[in-house]
Design a protein around this motif. Structure first.
Motif, PDB file in Angstrom:
ATOM      1  N   UNK A  45       0.836  -1.210   0.000  1.00 54.47           N
ATOM      2  CA  UNK A  45       0.000   0.000   0.000  1.00 54.47           C
ATOM      3  C   UNK A  45       0.865   1.252   0.000  1.00 54.47           C
ATOM      4  N   UNK A  46       1.978   1.221   0.724  1.00 53.59           N
ATOM      5  CA  UNK A  46       2.881   2.363   0.753  1.00 53.59           C
ATOM      6  C   UNK A  46       3.472   2.601  -0.637  1.00 53.59           C
ATOM      7  N   UNK A  47       3.864   1.542  -1.325  1.00 48.14           N
ATOM      8  CA  UNK A  47       4.406   1.676  -2.680  1.00 48.14           C
ATOM      9  C   UNK A  47       3.343   2.252  -3.610  1.00 48.14           C
ATOM     10  N   UNK A  48       2.123   1.743  -3.505  1.00 48.63           N
ATOM     11  CA  UNK A  48       1.034   2.261  -4.340  1.00 48.63           C
ATOM     12  C   UNK A  48       0.814   3.753  -4.103  1.00 48.63           C
ATOM     13  N   UNK A  51       3.749   5.636  -5.717  1.00 50.28           N
ATOM     14  CA  UNK A  51       3.610   5.685  -7.179  1.00 50.28           C
ATOM     15  C   UNK A  51       2.483   6.641  -7.589  1.00 50.28           C
ATOM     16  N   UNK A  52       1.393   6.637  -6.844  1.00 46.37           N
ATOM     17  CA  UNK A  52       0.291   7.557  -7.150  1.00 46.37           C
ATOM     18  C   UNK A  52       0.763   9.006  -7.042  1.00 46.37           C
ATOM     19  N   UNK A  53       1.594   9.299  -6.055  1.00 47.43           N
ATOM     20  CA  UNK A  53       2.149  10.647  -5.914  1.00 47.43           C
ATOM     21  C   UNK A  53       3.069  11.009  -7.067  1.00 47.43           C
ATOM     22  N   UNK A  54       3.902  10.057  -7.490  1.00 42.94           N
ATOM     23  CA  UNK A  54       4.769  10.305  -8.645  1.00 42.94           C
ATOM     24  C   UNK A  54       3.945  10.597  -9.888  1.00 42.94           C
ATOM     25  N   UNK A  55       2.924   9.788 -10.096  1.00 43.51           N
ATOM     26  CA  UNK A  55       2.062   9.958 -11.274  1.00 43.51           C
ATOM     27  C   UNK A  55       1.407  11.332 -11.248  1.00 43.51           C
ATOM     28  N   UNK A  74       2.860  12.179 -24.132  1.00 44.17           N
ATOM     29  CA  UNK A  74       2.197  10.879 -24.286  1.00 44.17           C
ATOM     30  C   UNK A  74       1.010  10.976 -25.239  1.00 44.17           C
ATOM     31  N   UNK A  75       0.634   9.845 -25.821  1.00 43.02           N
ATOM     32  CA  UNK A  75      -0.570   9.874 -26.651  1.00 43.02           C
ATOM     33  C   UNK A  75      -1.781  10.198 -25.776  1.00 43.02           C
ATOM     34  N   UNK A  76      -2.797  10.818 -26.362  1.00 40.30           N
ATOM     35  CA  UNK A  76      -3.965  11.212 -25.559  1.00 40.30           C
ATOM     36  C   UNK A  76      -4.682  10.026 -24.921  1.00 40.30           C
ATOM     37  N   UNK A  77      -4.482   8.843 -25.453  1.00 40.85           N
ATOM     38  CA  UNK A  77      -5.173   7.670 -24.914  1.00 40.85           C
ATOM     39  C   UNK A  77      -4.438   7.032 -23.732  1.00 40.85           C
ATOM     40  N   UNK A  78      -3.215   7.486 -23.452  1.00 43.07           N
ATOM     41  CA  UNK A  78      -2.447   6.884 -22.358  1.00 43.07           C
ATOM     42  C   UNK A  78      -2.915   7.416 -21.016  1.00 43.07           C
ATOM     43  N   UNK A  79      -3.204   6.507 -20.114  1.00 39.69           N
ATOM     44  CA  UNK A  79      -3.450   6.856 -18.728  1.00 39.69           C
ATOM     45  C   UNK A  79      -2.300   6.270 -17.931  1.00 39.69           C
ATOM     46  N   UNK A  80      -1.551   7.122 -17.277  1.00 37.28           N
ATOM     47  CA  UNK A  80      -0.440   6.655 -16.459  1.00 37.28           C
ATOM     48  C   UNK A  80      -1.019   6.048 -15.184  1.00 37.28           C
ATOM     49  N   UNK A  81      -0.742   4.770 -14.967  1.00 38.21           N
ATOM     50  CA  UNK A  81      -1.250   4.051 -13.802  1.00 38.21           C
ATOM     51  C   UNK A  81      -0.086   3.614 -12.922  1.00 38.21           C
ATOM     52  N   UNK A  82      -0.403   3.142 -11.734  1.00 40.74           N
ATOM     53  CA  UNK A  82       0.641   2.625 -10.849  1.00 40.74           C
ATOM     54  C   UNK A  82       1.371   1.455 -11.513  1.00 40.74           C
TER      55      UNK A  82
END
Length: 121
Positions: A45-48, A51-55, A74-82
């Protein structure tokens, strides 16, 4: 994770959060935490959260930048996820070659986003 270890982890996170400048997690630390997360949901959970903060930081930085000064495009269709942020970091050539252990994970992610999605001049 024992209660004593959990308390130490929480105290460390509080101290980092309260520090005037936040501690950047280095690649070596992140790799160790990923190993710990395999058996400890609190570390996962801490890593998640990290990563959410980095994103969020990468996304906000890019959105508020002048379009000609963006760090990556990035392409408009890209969603940066964890999940894909973790993959960008761990699949970085420097990380794969074990030469980036002292680099901040945020810098590695930014570099990989720039490599994957360069902006057209």
């Amino acid at each position: 994770m024992s209660n004593k270890m959990r308390a130490a982890l929480v105290a460390t996170l509080i101290a980092i959060g309260a520090a005037p400048s936040a501690h950047a997690i280095e690649i070596g630390e992140l790799k160790q935490l990923i190993q710990q997360a395999k058996t400890d949901p609190d570390v996962a959970a801490m890593i998640d959260t990290y990563l959410a903060g980095l994103i969020e930081g990468m996304t906000v930085m890019n959105v508020v930048s002048n379009p000609t000064d963006r760090s990556y495009c990035p392409p408009p269709t890209l969603t940066l996820t964890k999940e894909n942020a973790r993959a960008f970091i761990l699949n970085s050539p420097a990380v794969m070659a074990n030469t980036a252990d002292k680099f901040p994970a945020s810098l590695v992610l930014l570099n990989e986003l720039r490599r994957a999605f360069p902006c057209k001049p």
